[in-house]
Motif scaffolding. Structure first.
Motif, PDB file in Angstrom:
ATOM      1  N   LEU A  49     -57.610 -85.577  -0.802  1.00  0.00           N
ATOM      2  CA  LEU A  49     -56.585 -86.526  -0.341  1.00  0.00           C
ATOM      3  C   LEU A  49     -57.062 -87.317   0.873  1.00  0.00           C
ATOM      4  CD1 LEU A  49     -53.308 -84.424  -0.723  1.00  0.00           C
ATOM      5  CD2 LEU A  49     -53.970 -86.438  -2.027  1.00  0.00           C
ATOM      6  N   VAL A  50     -57.722 -86.646   1.803  1.00  0.00           N
ATOM      7  CA  VAL A  50     -58.219 -87.337   2.993  1.00  0.00           C
ATOM      8  C   VAL A  50     -59.294 -88.351   2.607  1.00  0.00           C
ATOM      9  CG1 VAL A  50     -59.522 -87.017   5.146  1.00  0.00           C
ATOM     10  CG2 VAL A  50     -57.603 -85.501   4.594  1.00  0.00           C
ATOM     11  N   GLN A  51     -60.205 -87.970   1.734  1.00  0.00           N
ATOM     12  CA  GLN A  51     -61.256 -88.896   1.291  1.00  0.00           C
ATOM     13  C   GLN A  51     -60.665 -90.096   0.568  1.00  0.00           C
ATOM     14  OE1 GLN A  51     -64.497 -89.018   1.906  1.00  0.00           O
ATOM     15  NE2 GLN A  51     -64.324 -87.204   3.209  1.00  0.00           N
ATOM     16  N   SER A  52     -59.647 -89.852  -0.256  1.00  0.00           N
ATOM     17  CA  SER A  52     -58.990 -90.959  -0.958  1.00  0.00           C
ATOM     18  C   SER A  52     -58.297 -91.882   0.031  1.00  0.00           C
ATOM     19  CB  SER A  52     -57.963 -90.428  -1.955  1.00  0.00           C
ATOM     20  OG  SER A  52     -58.595 -89.647  -2.926  1.00  0.00           O
ATOM     21  N   GLY A 112     -57.227 -63.599  -4.833  1.00  0.00           N
ATOM     22  CA  GLY A 112     -56.205 -64.623  -5.061  1.00  0.00           C
ATOM     23  C   GLY A 112     -55.937 -65.445  -3.817  1.00  0.00           C
ATOM     24  N   ARG A 113     -55.911 -64.780  -2.669  1.00  0.00           N
ATOM     25  CA  ARG A 113     -55.689 -65.498  -1.405  1.00  0.00           C
ATOM     26  C   ARG A 113     -56.846 -66.437  -1.091  1.00  0.00           C
ATOM     27  NH1 ARG A 113     -53.262 -60.574   2.293  1.00  0.00           N
ATOM     28  NH2 ARG A 113     -51.302 -60.405   1.148  1.00  0.00           N
ATOM     29  N   VAL A 114     -58.059 -65.952  -1.300  1.00  0.00           N
ATOM     30  CA  VAL A 114     -59.233 -66.790  -1.043  1.00  0.00           C
ATOM     31  C   VAL A 114     -59.237 -67.994  -1.975  1.00  0.00           C
ATOM     32  CG1 VAL A 114     -61.766 -66.843  -1.180  1.00  0.00           C
ATOM     33  CG2 VAL A 114     -60.618 -64.915  -0.083  1.00  0.00           C
ATOM     34  N   MET A 115     -58.939 -67.765  -3.241  1.00  0.00           N
ATOM     35  CA  MET A 115     -58.909 -68.878  -4.208  1.00  0.00           C
ATOM     36  C   MET A 115     -57.826 -69.890  -3.842  1.00  0.00           C
ATOM     37  SD  MET A 115     -61.326 -68.621  -6.330  1.00  0.00           S
ATOM     38  CE  MET A 115     -60.820 -69.786  -7.552  1.00  0.00           C
ATOM     39  N   THR A 116     -56.673 -69.415  -3.382  1.00  0.00           N
ATOM     40  CA  THR A 116     -55.598 -70.321  -2.979  1.00  0.00           C
ATOM     41  C   THR A 116     -56.031 -71.179  -1.800  1.00  0.00           C
ATOM     42  OG1 THR A 116     -53.944 -68.722  -3.726  1.00  0.00           O
ATOM     43  CG2 THR A 116     -53.203 -70.423  -2.204  1.00  0.00           C
ATOM     44  N   ILE A 117     -56.677 -70.570  -0.837  1.00  0.00           N
ATOM     45  CA  ILE A 117     -57.147 -71.319   0.335  1.00  0.00           C
ATOM     46  C   ILE A 117     -58.220 -72.329  -0.071  1.00  0.00           C
ATOM     47  CG2 ILE A 117     -58.385 -71.094   2.535  1.00  0.00           C
ATOM     48  CD1 ILE A 117     -56.867 -68.416   2.899  1.00  0.00           C
ATOM     49  N   VAL A 118     -59.146 -71.915  -0.920  1.00  0.00           N
ATOM     50  CA  VAL A 118     -60.218 -72.823  -1.365  1.00  0.00           C
ATOM     51  C   VAL A 118     -59.637 -74.010  -2.128  1.00  0.00           C
ATOM     52  CG1 VAL A 118     -62.207 -72.994  -2.929  1.00  0.00           C
ATOM     53  CG2 VAL A 118     -62.023 -71.072  -1.350  1.00  0.00           C
ATOM     54  N   ILE A 119     -58.697 -73.749  -3.026  1.00  0.00           N
ATOM     55  CA  ILE A 119     -58.082 -74.842  -3.797  1.00  0.00           C
ATOM     56  C   ILE A 119     -57.319 -75.781  -2.874  1.00  0.00           C
ATOM     57  CG2 ILE A 119     -56.308 -75.365  -5.516  1.00  0.00           C
ATOM     58  CD1 ILE A 119     -57.250 -72.834  -7.007  1.00  0.00           C
ATOM     59  N   ALA A 120     -56.600 -75.213  -1.900  1.00  0.00           N
ATOM     60  CA  ALA A 120     -55.858 -76.053  -0.952  1.00  0.00           C
ATOM     61  C   ALA A 120     -56.808 -76.914  -0.128  1.00  0.00           C
ATOM     62  CB  ALA A 120     -55.001 -75.185  -0.042  1.00  0.00           C
ATOM     63  N   LEU A 121     -57.939 -76.344   0.294  1.00  0.00           N
ATOM     64  CA  LEU A 121     -58.917 -77.127   1.050  1.00  0.00           C
ATOM     65  C   LEU A 121     -59.516 -78.249   0.209  1.00  0.00           C
ATOM     66  CD1 LEU A 121     -60.792 -74.389   3.115  1.00  0.00           C
ATOM     67  CD2 LEU A 121     -59.309 -76.204   3.971  1.00  0.00           C
ATOM     68  N   ILE A 122     -59.847 -77.955  -1.038  1.00  0.00           N
ATOM     69  CA  ILE A 122     -60.422 -78.979  -1.922  1.00  0.00           C
ATOM     70  C   ILE A 122     -59.430 -80.118  -2.147  1.00  0.00           C
ATOM     71  CG2 ILE A 122     -61.196 -79.417  -4.291  1.00  0.00           C
ATOM     72  CD1 ILE A 122     -62.468 -76.609  -4.236  1.00  0.00           C
ATOM     73  N   VAL A 123     -58.181 -79.774  -2.418  1.00  0.00           N
ATOM     74  CA  VAL A 123     -57.159 -80.796  -2.634  1.00  0.00           C
ATOM     75  C   VAL A 123     -56.926 -81.596  -1.352  1.00  0.00           C
ATOM     76  CG1 VAL A 123     -54.704 -81.155  -3.106  1.00  0.00           C
ATOM     77  CG2 VAL A 123     -56.038 -79.604  -4.541  1.00  0.00           C
ATOM     78  N   GLY A 124     -56.852 -80.906  -0.212  1.00  0.00           N
ATOM     79  CA  GLY A 124     -56.657 -81.590   1.061  1.00  0.00           C
ATOM     80  C   GLY A 124     -57.797 -82.535   1.382  1.00  0.00           C
ATOM     81  N   LEU A 125     -59.038 -82.070   1.212  1.00  0.00           N
ATOM     82  CA  LEU A 125     -60.191 -82.940   1.469  1.00  0.00           C
ATOM     83  C   LEU A 125     -60.218 -84.125   0.504  1.00  0.00           C
ATOM     84  CD1 LEU A 125     -62.965 -80.294   2.229  1.00  0.00           C
ATOM     85  CD2 LEU A 125     -61.874 -81.875   3.828  1.00  0.00           C
TER      86      LEU A 125
END
Length: 118
Positions: free
Chosen positions: A25-28, A10-23
């Motif tokens: 947002l930065v790309q947008s 669950g922790r790994v999935m949370t970090i991965v989802i946060a990274l995907i969303v963050g990236l």
């Protein structure tokens, strides 16, 4: 408050989802670069930060106010004793006898009693 998963997956999935969303947002932001986008992003981050701080302060104030408040277990004996005192004051008329028939016959019986009393 943020819920942090207890399991490693669950922790790994949370970090991965946060990274995907963050990236994303930065790309947008890079693709739509301009002062309006950066100002909007800064305002959104600031508003989120303020909301979190206000929520935490309100939660701390609520916890502090409820720290010495009586619990339901403290109040229940008082309610029971009050109910028992009221029942003792009113005597045997406080309780209603259980009905032995349908509600229609009970209503008819009450109407007959009322007519006879008049």
């Amino acid at each position: 408050m943020v819920h942090w998963p207890k399991s490693t997956v669950g922790r790994v999935m949370t970090i991965v989802i946060a990274l995907i969303v963050g990236l994303g947002l930065v790309q947008s932001a890079i693709a739509l670069s301009g002062t309006f986008v950066w100002i909007s992003l800064a305002v959104a981050v600031l508003a989120t930060f303020v909301a979190i701080v206000v929520h935490r302060r309100a939660q701390e104030a609520s916890d502090l106010a409820l720290a010495d408040a009586p619990s339901f277990a403290d109040i229940l004996p008082q309610w029971n004793s009050r109910r028992d005192l009221e029942a003792a004051r009113q005597g045997p008329t406080a309780g209603t006898p259980p009905s032995s028939g349908t509600t229609e016959s009970a209503g008819a019986r009450n109407e007959k009693d009322a007519v006879e009393r008049v």
